[in-house]
Design a protein around this motif. Structure first.
Motif, PDB file in Angstrom:
ATOM      1  N   PRO A   1      15.164   7.554  17.848  1.00 27.68           N
ATOM      2  CA  PRO A   1      16.068   6.793  18.714  1.00 27.68           C
ATOM      3  C   PRO A   1      16.677   7.621  19.841  1.00 27.68           C
ATOM      4  CG  PRO A   1      16.411   6.142  16.434  1.00 27.68           C
ATOM      5  CD  PRO A   1      15.441   7.295  16.410  1.00 27.68           C
ATOM      6  N   LYS A   2      17.084   8.860  19.570  1.00 29.23           N
ATOM      7  CA  LYS A   2      17.708   9.668  20.622  1.00 29.23           C
ATOM      8  C   LYS A   2      16.767   9.879  21.794  1.00 29.23           C
ATOM      9  CE  LYS A   2      21.320  12.314  18.295  1.00 29.23           C
ATOM     10  NZ  LYS A   2      21.837  13.650  17.968  1.00 29.23           N
ATOM     11  N   GLN A   3      15.470   9.980  21.501  1.00 31.58           N
ATOM     12  CA  GLN A   3      14.498  10.192  22.577  1.00 31.58           C
ATOM     13  C   GLN A   3      14.363   8.962  23.469  1.00 31.58           C
ATOM     14  OE1 GLN A   3      11.168  11.251  20.106  1.00 31.58           O
ATOM     15  NE2 GLN A   3      11.658  13.440  20.136  1.00 31.58           N
ATOM     16  N   LEU A   4      14.683   7.785  22.939  1.00 37.49           N
ATOM     17  CA  LEU A   4      14.647   6.580  23.767  1.00 37.49           C
ATOM     18  C   LEU A   4      15.651   6.666  24.907  1.00 37.49           C
ATOM     19  CD1 LEU A   4      14.381   3.762  21.055  1.00 37.49           C
ATOM     20  CD2 LEU A   4      12.584   4.500  22.624  1.00 37.49           C
ATOM     21  N   GLY A   5      16.781   7.309  24.637  1.00 38.24           N
ATOM     22  CA  GLY A   5      17.808   7.445  25.657  1.00 38.24           C
ATOM     23  C   GLY A   5      17.379   8.282  26.850  1.00 38.24           C
TER      24      GLY A   5
ATOM     25  N   GLY B   1      11.772  -2.050  17.854  1.00 34.22           N
ATOM     26  CA  GLY B   1      10.433  -2.611  18.023  1.00 34.22           C
ATOM     27  C   GLY B   1       9.489  -1.645  18.713  1.00 34.22           C
ATOM     28  N   VAL B   2       9.958  -0.978  19.761  1.00 37.06           N
ATOM     29  CA  VAL B   2       9.128  -0.016  20.494  1.00 37.06           C
ATOM     30  C   VAL B   2       8.746   1.165  19.601  1.00 37.06           C
ATOM     31  CG1 VAL B   2       9.188   1.712  22.336  1.00 37.06           C
ATOM     32  CG2 VAL B   2       9.895  -0.639  22.810  1.00 37.06           C
ATOM     33  N   LEU B   3       9.709   1.690  18.847  1.00 41.19           N
ATOM     34  CA  LEU B   3       9.406   2.817  17.967  1.00 41.19           C
ATOM     35  C   LEU B   3       8.385   2.435  16.902  1.00 41.19           C
ATOM     36  CD1 LEU B   3      12.924   4.463  17.478  1.00 41.19           C
ATOM     37  CD2 LEU B   3      11.019   5.322  18.826  1.00 41.19           C
ATOM     38  N   ARG B   4       8.469   1.206  16.415  1.00 40.46           N
ATOM     39  CA  ARG B   4       7.499   0.770  15.397  1.00 40.46           C
ATOM     40  C   ARG B   4       6.112   0.581  16.002  1.00 40.46           C
ATOM     41  NH1 ARG B   4      12.361  -2.355  13.536  1.00 40.46           N
ATOM     42  NH2 ARG B   4      13.129  -1.155  11.754  1.00 40.46           N
ATOM     43  N   VAL B   5       6.023   0.154  17.251  1.00 38.75           N
ATOM     44  CA  VAL B   5       4.728   0.070  17.928  1.00 38.75           C
ATOM     45  C   VAL B   5       4.117   1.464  18.074  1.00 38.75           C
ATOM     46  CG1 VAL B   5       3.594  -0.428  20.129  1.00 38.75           C
ATOM     47  CG2 VAL B   5       5.195  -2.074  19.160  1.00 38.75           C
ATOM     48  N   ILE B   6       4.931   2.427  18.474  1.00 42.25           N
ATOM     49  CA  ILE B   6       4.425   3.796  18.631  1.00 42.25           C
ATOM     50  C   ILE B   6       4.037   4.384  17.281  1.00 42.25           C
ATOM     51  CG2 ILE B   6       5.011   6.131  19.406  1.00 42.25           C
ATOM     52  CD1 ILE B   6       6.811   4.856  21.524  1.00 42.25           C
ATOM     53  N   ASP B   7       4.791   4.064  16.235  1.00 46.90           N
ATOM     54  CA  ASP B   7       4.404   4.500  14.883  1.00 46.90           C
ATOM     55  C   ASP B   7       3.033   3.937  14.508  1.00 46.90           C
ATOM     56  OD1 ASP B   7       6.715   5.907  14.555  1.00 46.90           O
ATOM     57  OD2 ASP B   7       7.645   4.535  13.122  1.00 46.90           O
TER      58      ASP B   7
ATOM     59  N   ILE C   1      15.356   4.757  11.637  1.00 50.14           N
ATOM     60  CA  ILE C   1      15.345   4.165  12.981  1.00 50.14           C
ATOM     61  C   ILE C   1      16.619   3.359  13.210  1.00 50.14           C
ATOM     62  CG2 ILE C   1      14.236   2.423  14.427  1.00 50.14           C
ATOM     63  CD1 ILE C   1      11.552   3.319  13.325  1.00 50.14           C
ATOM     64  N   ASP C   2      16.949   2.497  12.263  1.00 49.55           N
ATOM     65  CA  ASP C   2      18.145   1.662  12.412  1.00 49.55           C
ATOM     66  C   ASP C   2      19.403   2.511  12.548  1.00 49.55           C
ATOM     67  OD1 ASP C   2      16.564  -0.561  12.241  1.00 49.55           O
ATOM     68  OD2 ASP C   2      17.032  -0.991  10.137  1.00 49.55           O
ATOM     69  N   ASP C   3      19.532   3.537  11.697  1.00 49.13           N
ATOM     70  CA  ASP C   3      20.720   4.388  11.748  1.00 49.13           C
ATOM     71  C   ASP C   3      20.814   5.127  13.080  1.00 49.13           C
ATOM     72  OD1 ASP C   3      21.312   3.560   9.209  1.00 49.13           O
ATOM     73  OD2 ASP C   3      20.617   5.387   8.216  1.00 49.13           O
ATOM     74  N   GLY C   4      19.666   5.614  13.573  1.00 45.51           N
ATOM     75  CA  GLY C   4      19.676   6.340  14.844  1.00 45.51           C
ATOM     76  C   GLY C   4      20.057   5.457  16.014  1.00 45.51           C
ATOM     77  N   ILE C   5      19.536   4.222  16.018  1.00 47.18           N
ATOM     78  CA  ILE C   5      19.875   3.301  17.103  1.00 47.18           C
ATOM     79  C   ILE C   5      21.342   2.900  17.018  1.00 47.18           C
ATOM     80  CG2 ILE C   5      19.453   0.970  17.988  1.00 47.18           C
ATOM     81  CD1 ILE C   5      16.508   1.381  17.366  1.00 47.18           C
ATOM     82  N   LEU C   6      21.831   2.669  15.809  1.00 49.14           N
ATOM     83  CA  LEU C   6      23.244   2.326  15.647  1.00 49.14           C
ATOM     84  C   LEU C   6      24.143   3.443  16.167  1.00 49.14           C
ATOM     85  CD1 LEU C   6      23.348   0.581  12.163  1.00 49.14           C
ATOM     86  CD2 LEU C   6      23.945  -0.437  14.356  1.00 49.14           C
ATOM     87  N   GLU C   7      23.729   4.681  15.923  1.00 44.93           N
ATOM     88  CA  GLU C   7      24.529   5.809  16.418  1.00 44.93           C
ATOM     89  C   GLU C   7      24.591   5.793  17.941  1.00 44.93           C
ATOM     90  OE1 GLU C   7      24.593  10.712  16.182  1.00 44.93           O
ATOM     91  OE2 GLU C   7      23.228   9.557  14.908  1.00 44.93           O
ATOM     92  N   LEU C   8      23.469   5.479  18.595  1.00 51.48           N
ATOM     93  CA  LEU C   8      23.455   5.387  20.054  1.00 51.48           C
ATOM     94  C   LEU C   8      24.317   4.234  20.553  1.00 51.48           C
ATOM     95  CD1 LEU C   8      19.660   5.971  20.826  1.00 51.48           C
ATOM     96  CD2 LEU C   8      21.536   7.575  21.184  1.00 51.48           C
ATOM     97  N   LEU C   9      24.453   3.197  19.719  1.00 50.08           N
ATOM     98  CA  LEU C   9      25.225   2.011  20.097  1.00 50.08           C
ATOM     99  C   LEU C   9      26.634   2.043  19.525  1.00 50.08           C
ATOM    100  CD1 LEU C   9      22.433  -0.675  19.554  1.00 50.08           C
ATOM    101  CD2 LEU C   9      23.078   0.471  21.675  1.00 50.08           C
TER     102      LEU C   9
END
Length: 503
Positions: free
Chosen positions: A50-54, A70-76, A209-217
Motif C-alpha cells: 500500500p505505501k508504494q501506491l502513494g 483491487g490494483v494490488l490484487r491484480v498485480i499479485d 493489504i487492508d491494514d496498509g491501506i487503512l494506515e494511509l487513510l
C-alpha cells in the motif's frame, strides 16, 4: 521464454480490464477510475505494498481507498503468473564464462552461477538433479556445496524434489553483485522477483493489504471501498478499534466485555476512581452508511436506526443501581462517519446527550478520555450537556454537504469547550498503574511462584500421596493475596489492587 515487455503488456491488459469493470460498476468513464498515465506508472513500478501506491502519480488517497486493494490484487495475480513462466532446466541460454573469468571455475562458483542464473530469469528454485546436470559436478560435490551454502545462510535449501534457491532475504547483496558481474541489466526484474518472494511469504496477504491501506487513510474504514461489508466483521473491527484507542489513551482499569449485574455487557468499561463504571459500546453501521451514500432517500431510515441504538445504549449502560457512571459512550470508529451524521442531523449530538450518551469517534474519544476525572467529571456532566452540543451542532450544520470536514478545527473547538471543565476536574487521585502493566506484573509474580515450587510439586505427585493431582498442584502453586501484592511490586492501595484483581 517470453521477454519482459511481453510480461508488462499482460499486466497492462489486466489493469485495463480491472479499470473497465470498476468503471462499469460505478457508471463512470474509465479515466475516472485512473488515467492512462497512472496505468503506465503502475506497470512500470509494479507496487506490491500500500505505501508504494502513494508514490504513483495521480493515485491519491481517494483512489487508494476506492481501488488500492483491487490494483494490488491484480498485480499479485499477474506476478503469480509471471514467476511461474518456467525455464527448460537443460537450457540456461546464458554464457557462464563471464562468471568463471571473474570468480574462477570451482564447484562452488559453478553451483552459485547456476543458482543465480535460474533465479535471475524467474525460476527461483533449482533441484539438485538440475544442478548436477548443468554444472557437470558429481551428486556428492553438489550436495557438499549446498550444505556449506546453507550453513552460511546464502541459500534457502529445499527438501527432496523441492529445489534450492538463493535466499532473497540474506543474500540480496550477493544476488545484485552477481547481476553486475553478468552485466545484462536485470536489476529491475530481479528486484521485482525478490519483492514477489517476500509477498508470497506473507500468510494473510489480504489483511496486510487492508491494514496498509487503512494506515494511509488515517485508519478510517469508511474511506476504503468494499471494506468490512460483512456486518459481523464490521462489529469485530469496531471492537478492536475501540481497544486500540483505549490501550493508547485510557488511564485507569479497563475491562473488556464487562458484565454488569443487570445482565448488560458493554464492549468496554472503565472503572472510575470513585468506583463507578463508565460503559463504552462500539458500533460500525458501515453497510447502511454506504447504502445511504448511494441512495439519499434512506436518510430517515438510517437516522431512525441510529437513534434507536442511542436510546437502547443509554437504557442499558446508564443505571446507578448497578454502579455505572451517569452517562456512557457510543463509539463510532470513523471520524468521517461521525462528520457525515452530524451534517445529516445537526441535532443528533444533543439528542444523544439527552439519552445520557456521548457519541465519539477515534479522535474525539482521545480527548474525552483525557478529560475524564473522579467525581468532579461526573458531576459536571450536566454542564457539558448544556454548553457543548448546541454550539458544536450549530457549527456542524453550517458545513455544506460537499465541504471537506475540518477535523483539526473541530477537535480544537472540542478541546477549547472542555478546557475549563478539564482544569476544574483535575484528577485528585490519578491512577498510577495502567491495566495491562498491572496484569503483567501480577502474572509475572504468579509464574515466578509456580516455577519456584514446581520441583517440590513434581516430587509430591510422583510420591503418590493419595491426594488428587489437581489438589496437589493447587497447594503448591497457590499464592496468597498478600504475597502476590508484595511480589508484584505494584505501587497502589489495597482497594486499587482489589479492583485490578477483579478485572
Amino acid at each position: 521464454v517470453s521477454a519482459p515487455q511481453d510480461h508488462d503488456s499482460r499486466l497492462a491488459d489486466m489493469l485495463r480490464r480491472y479499470r473497465s469493470r470498476s468503471a462499469a460498476e460505478r457508471e463512470v468513464k474509465p479515466f475516472r477510475v485512473f488515467h492512462d498515465s497512472t496505468l503506465e506508472e503502475l506497470v512500470e513500478q509494479k507496487p506490491r505494498h500500500p505505501k508504494q501506491l502513494g508514490e504513483i502519480p495521480r493515485f491519491g488517497p481517494a483512489t487508494i481507498g476506492a481501488h488500492g486493494a483491487g490494483v494490488l490484487r491484480v498485480i499479485d495475480e499477474w506476478a503469480d503468473w509471471r514467476w511461474t513462466d518456467l525455464l527448460d532446466p537443460e537450457d540456461t541460454g546464458e554464457d557462464v564464462s563471464v562468471f568463471e573469468d571473474a570468480l574462477g571455475d570451482s564447484s562452488w562458483t559453478k553451483v552459485l552461477t547456476q543458482l543465480y542464473l535460474s533465479f535471475s530469469r524467474g525460476r527461483p528454485r533449482v533441484t539438485s538433479k538440475d544442478l548436477v546436470l548443468r554444472t557437470g559436478c558429481s551428486e556428492e560435490t553438489v550436495r557438499r556445496v549446498l550444505v556449506r551454502m546453507d550453513q552460511k545462510g546464502i541459500i534457502d535449501r529445499g527438501g527432496r524434489g523441492e529445489g534450492h534457491m538463493l535466499d532473497p532475504m540474506n543474500a540480496e547483496d550477493l544476488i545484485y553483485a552477481l547481476e553486475r558481474i553478468e552485466g545484462r541489466r536485470k536489476s529491475n526484474e530481479i528486484g521485482h522477483l525478490i519483492e514477489h518472494l517476500r509477498v508470497t511469504g506473507i500468510v494473510d496477504r489480504s489483511s496486510v493489504i487492508d491494514d496498509g491501506i487503512l494506515e494511509l487513510l488515517d485508519g478510517d474504514p469508511v474511506k476504503m471501498h468494499g471494506f468490512l461489508e460483512d456486518p459481523v466483521e464490521a462489529a469485530v473491527w469496531a471492537e478492536n478499534s475501540l481497544r486500540n484507542v483505549l490501550e493508547s489513551s485510557a488511564d485507569g482499569v479497563v475491562h473488556y466485555r464487562y458484565a454488569l449485574s443487570n445482565g448488560a455487557r458493554p464492549d468496554a468499561a472503565i472503572r472510575m476512581p470513585d468506583g463507578s463504571m463508565l460503559c463504552i459500546d462500539a458500533m460500525l453501521p458501515i453497510g447502511e452508511f454506504r447504502n445511504l451514500a448511494e441512495d439519499p432517500s434512506m436518510r430517515k431510515s438510517f437516522l431512525g436506526s441510529l437513534k434507536f441504538k442511542i436510546r437502547t445504549t443509554g437504557e442499558k449502560y446508564v443505571d446507578s443501581d448497578v454502579g455505572t457512571a451517569p452517562f456512557c459512550i457510543l463509539y463510532l470508529p470513523s471520524d468521517r462517519m461521525l462528520e457525515r451524521i452530524s451534517v445529516l442531523d445537526p441535532s443528533i449530538l444533543k439528542f444523544a446527550l439527552d439519552q445520557k450518551v456521548i457519541i465519539a469517534s477515534p479522535m474525539s474519544l482521545v480527548f474525552i478520555l483525557s478529560s475524564l476525572d473522579e467525581s468532579p467529571t461526573i458531576n459536571q456532566y450536566l454542564k457539558m450537556k448544556q454548553s457543548w452540543p448546541s454550539k458544536m451542532a450549530a457549527k456542524m450544520a453550517a458545513l455544506s454537504e460537499g465541504e471537506k470536514y475540518p477535523a483539526r478545527k473541530w477537535i480544537g473547538d472540542w478541546h477549547k469547550e472542555f478546557g475549563d471543565w478539564h482544569k476544574e476536574s483535575h484528577r485528585s487521585a490519578r491512577v498510577s498503574v495502567r491495566t495491562q502493566d498491572s496484569e503483567k506484573k501480577i502474572v509475572s509474580a504468579m509464574i515466578e511462584r509456580y516455577r519456584s515450587r514446581k520441583e517440590d510439586m513434581d516430587i509430591a505427585i510422583r510420591g503418590g500421596t493419595g491426594k488428587d493431582m489437581n489438589i496437589v498442584a493447587r497447594e503448591y502453586s497457590w499464592i496468597s493475596r498478600n504475597t502476590l501484592f508484595e511480589k508484584s511490586g505494584l505501587e497502589c492501595s489495597n482497594s486499587r489492587f482489589s479492583q485490578i484483581l477483579g478485572g
